[in-house]
Scaffold this motif. Structure first.
Motif, PDB file in Angstrom:
ATOM      1  N   PRO A  79       0.815  -1.216   0.000  1.00  0.00           N
ATOM      2  CA  PRO A  79       0.000   0.000   0.000  1.00  0.00           C
ATOM      3  C   PRO A  79       0.851   1.270   0.000  1.00  0.00           C
ATOM      4  CG  PRO A  79      -0.741  -1.547   1.687  1.00  0.00           C
ATOM      5  CD  PRO A  79       0.544  -2.082   1.131  1.00  0.00           C
ATOM      6  N   ALA A  80       0.333   2.289  -0.648  1.00  0.00           N
ATOM      7  CA  ALA A  80       1.049   3.564  -0.722  1.00  0.00           C
ATOM      8  C   ALA A  80       1.354   4.113   0.662  1.00  0.00           C
ATOM      9  CB  ALA A  80       0.234   4.564  -1.527  1.00  0.00           C
ATOM     10  N   GLN A  81       0.437   3.904   1.616  1.00  0.00           N
ATOM     11  CA  GLN A  81       0.663   4.411   2.970  1.00  0.00           C
ATOM     12  C   GLN A  81       1.927   3.811   3.576  1.00  0.00           C
ATOM     13  OE1 GLN A  81      -1.016   6.927   4.547  1.00  0.00           O
ATOM     14  NE2 GLN A  81       0.666   6.760   5.983  1.00  0.00           N
ATOM     15  N   LEU A  82       2.191   2.533   3.268  1.00  0.00           N
ATOM     16  CA  LEU A  82       3.421   1.919   3.788  1.00  0.00           C
ATOM     17  C   LEU A  82       4.656   2.548   3.157  1.00  0.00           C
ATOM     18  CD1 LEU A  82       2.680  -1.901   4.131  1.00  0.00           C
ATOM     19  CD2 LEU A  82       2.996  -0.206   5.929  1.00  0.00           C
ATOM     20  N   GLY A  83       4.531   2.977   1.913  1.00  0.00           N
ATOM     21  CA  GLY A  83       5.651   3.644   1.260  1.00  0.00           C
ATOM     22  C   GLY A  83       6.063   4.901   1.996  1.00  0.00           C
ATOM     23  N   ALA A  84       5.108   5.545   2.641  1.00  0.00           N
ATOM     24  CA  ALA A  84       5.413   6.741   3.442  1.00  0.00           C
ATOM     25  C   ALA A  84       5.814   6.367   4.862  1.00  0.00           C
ATOM     26  CB  ALA A  84       4.189   7.658   3.461  1.00  0.00           C
ATOM     27  N   ASP A  85       5.116   5.392   5.445  1.00  0.00           N
ATOM     28  CA  ASP A  85       5.358   5.032   6.848  1.00  0.00           C
ATOM     29  C   ASP A  85       6.684   4.303   7.066  1.00  0.00           C
ATOM     30  OD1 ASP A  85       2.909   6.100   7.474  1.00  0.00           O
ATOM     31  OD2 ASP A  85       1.885   4.169   7.707  1.00  0.00           O
ATOM     32  N   ASP A 109       1.623  -4.542   9.233  1.00  0.00           N
ATOM     33  CA  ASP A 109       0.750  -5.652   8.873  1.00  0.00           C
ATOM     34  C   ASP A 109      -0.711  -5.196   8.841  1.00  0.00           C
ATOM     35  OD1 ASP A 109       2.852  -7.423   8.624  1.00  0.00           O
ATOM     36  OD2 ASP A 109       2.565  -8.332  10.608  1.00  0.00           O
ATOM     37  N   GLN A 110      -1.114  -4.381   9.810  1.00  0.00           N
ATOM     38  CA  GLN A 110      -2.487  -3.877   9.854  1.00  0.00           C
ATOM     39  C   GLN A 110      -2.782  -2.997   8.638  1.00  0.00           C
ATOM     40  OE1 GLN A 110      -2.696  -1.942  13.657  1.00  0.00           O
ATOM     41  NE2 GLN A 110      -2.790  -3.883  14.793  1.00  0.00           N
ATOM     42  N   THR A 111      -1.853  -2.159   8.272  1.00  0.00           N
ATOM     43  CA  THR A 111      -2.022  -1.298   7.108  1.00  0.00           C
ATOM     44  C   THR A 111      -2.179  -2.132   5.837  1.00  0.00           C
ATOM     45  OG1 THR A 111      -0.753   0.486   8.129  1.00  0.00           O
ATOM     46  CG2 THR A 111      -0.998   0.571   5.736  1.00  0.00           C
ATOM     47  N   ALA A 112      -1.318  -3.141   5.694  1.00  0.00           N
ATOM     48  CA  ALA A 112      -1.387  -4.015   4.519  1.00  0.00           C
ATOM     49  C   ALA A 112      -2.695  -4.805   4.498  1.00  0.00           C
ATOM     50  CB  ALA A 112      -0.184  -4.962   4.506  1.00  0.00           C
ATOM     51  N   ALA A 113      -3.139  -5.277   5.666  1.00  0.00           N
ATOM     52  CA  ALA A 113      -4.378  -6.053   5.744  1.00  0.00           C
ATOM     53  C   ALA A 113      -5.589  -5.199   5.329  1.00  0.00           C
ATOM     54  CB  ALA A 113      -4.561  -6.605   7.156  1.00  0.00           C
ATOM     55  N   LYS A 114      -5.599  -3.927   5.742  1.00  0.00           N
ATOM     56  CA  LYS A 114      -6.703  -3.025   5.354  1.00  0.00           C
ATOM     57  C   LYS A 114      -6.762  -2.890   3.840  1.00  0.00           C
ATOM     58  CE  LYS A 114      -6.417  -0.064   9.384  1.00  0.00           C
ATOM     59  NZ  LYS A 114      -6.066   1.282   9.844  1.00  0.00           N
ATOM     60  N   GLU A 115      -5.617  -2.804   3.223  1.00  0.00           N
ATOM     61  CA  GLU A 115      -5.542  -2.623   1.761  1.00  0.00           C
ATOM     62  C   GLU A 115      -6.072  -3.852   1.033  1.00  0.00           C
ATOM     63  OE1 GLU A 115      -4.470  -0.342  -1.631  1.00  0.00           O
ATOM     64  OE2 GLU A 115      -4.480   0.237   0.463  1.00  0.00           O
ATOM     65  N   ARG A 116      -5.884  -5.032   1.611  1.00  0.00           N
ATOM     66  CA  ARG A 116      -6.305  -6.284   0.938  1.00  0.00           C
ATOM     67  C   ARG A 116      -7.795  -6.551   1.091  1.00  0.00           C
ATOM     68  NH1 ARG A 116      -0.870  -8.376   2.563  1.00  0.00           N
ATOM     69  NH2 ARG A 116      -1.715  -8.711   4.617  1.00  0.00           N
ATOM     70  N   GLN A 117      -8.481  -5.839   1.980  1.00  0.00           N
ATOM     71  CA  GLN A 117      -9.922  -6.101   2.205  1.00  0.00           C
ATOM     72  C   GLN A 117     -10.763  -5.626   1.069  1.00  0.00           C
ATOM     73  OE1 GLN A 117     -10.856  -4.374   6.008  1.00  0.00           O
ATOM     74  NE2 GLN A 117      -9.793  -5.980   7.126  1.00  0.00           N
TER      75      GLN A 117
END
Length: 117
Positions: A79-85, A109-117
């Motif tokens: 997710p793009a948010q992880l690219g920043a975080d 992991d939580q950020t990535a899981a949200k993206e996969r939902q």
């Protein structure tokens, strides 16, 4: 995921540009950078530089050496948010390695899981 090591650019507002150039010159020497990438289990950004990756990552390293982009996790983009975080969290951890890194990883992991939902 690639982590591009310590400061490869000189800020325009740098007070001592000559010291900044010496810093970059130091890290441009494989004998110096290899200590960092080996300890950090990372890849050198230098062409032909030493790798710190374990044998299990040979396929990844071969793909990167061939000029390919490898997504994270394998076969997916992150997710793009992880690219920043991630860079911020890595810097935070390097500045304070006493903090519990599992909290950082759980947040990722939580950020990535949200993206996969």
């Amino acid at each position: 995921m690639d982590y591009n090591g310590p400061g490869w650019a000189i800020p325009t507002a740098a007070k001592d540009k000559e010291a900044a150039k010496r810093w970059i010159d130091f890290w441009m020497q494989d004998e110096n950078l290899q200590i960092f990438v080996t300890a950090d289990t990372g890849l050198s950004t230098l062409k032909g530089g030493t790798s710190g990756l374990p044998a299990v990552a040979e396929a990844y390293e071969a793909a990167r050496n061939a000029g390919h982009v490898v997504t994270f996790p394998v076969g997916r983009s992150f997710p793009a948010q992880l690219g920043a975080d991630m860079p911020n969290d890595i810097t935070s951890f390097m500045l304070n390695p006493d903090q519990d890194y599992t909290q950082i990883l759980e947040r990722w992991d939580q950020t990535a899981a949200k993206e996969r939902q």
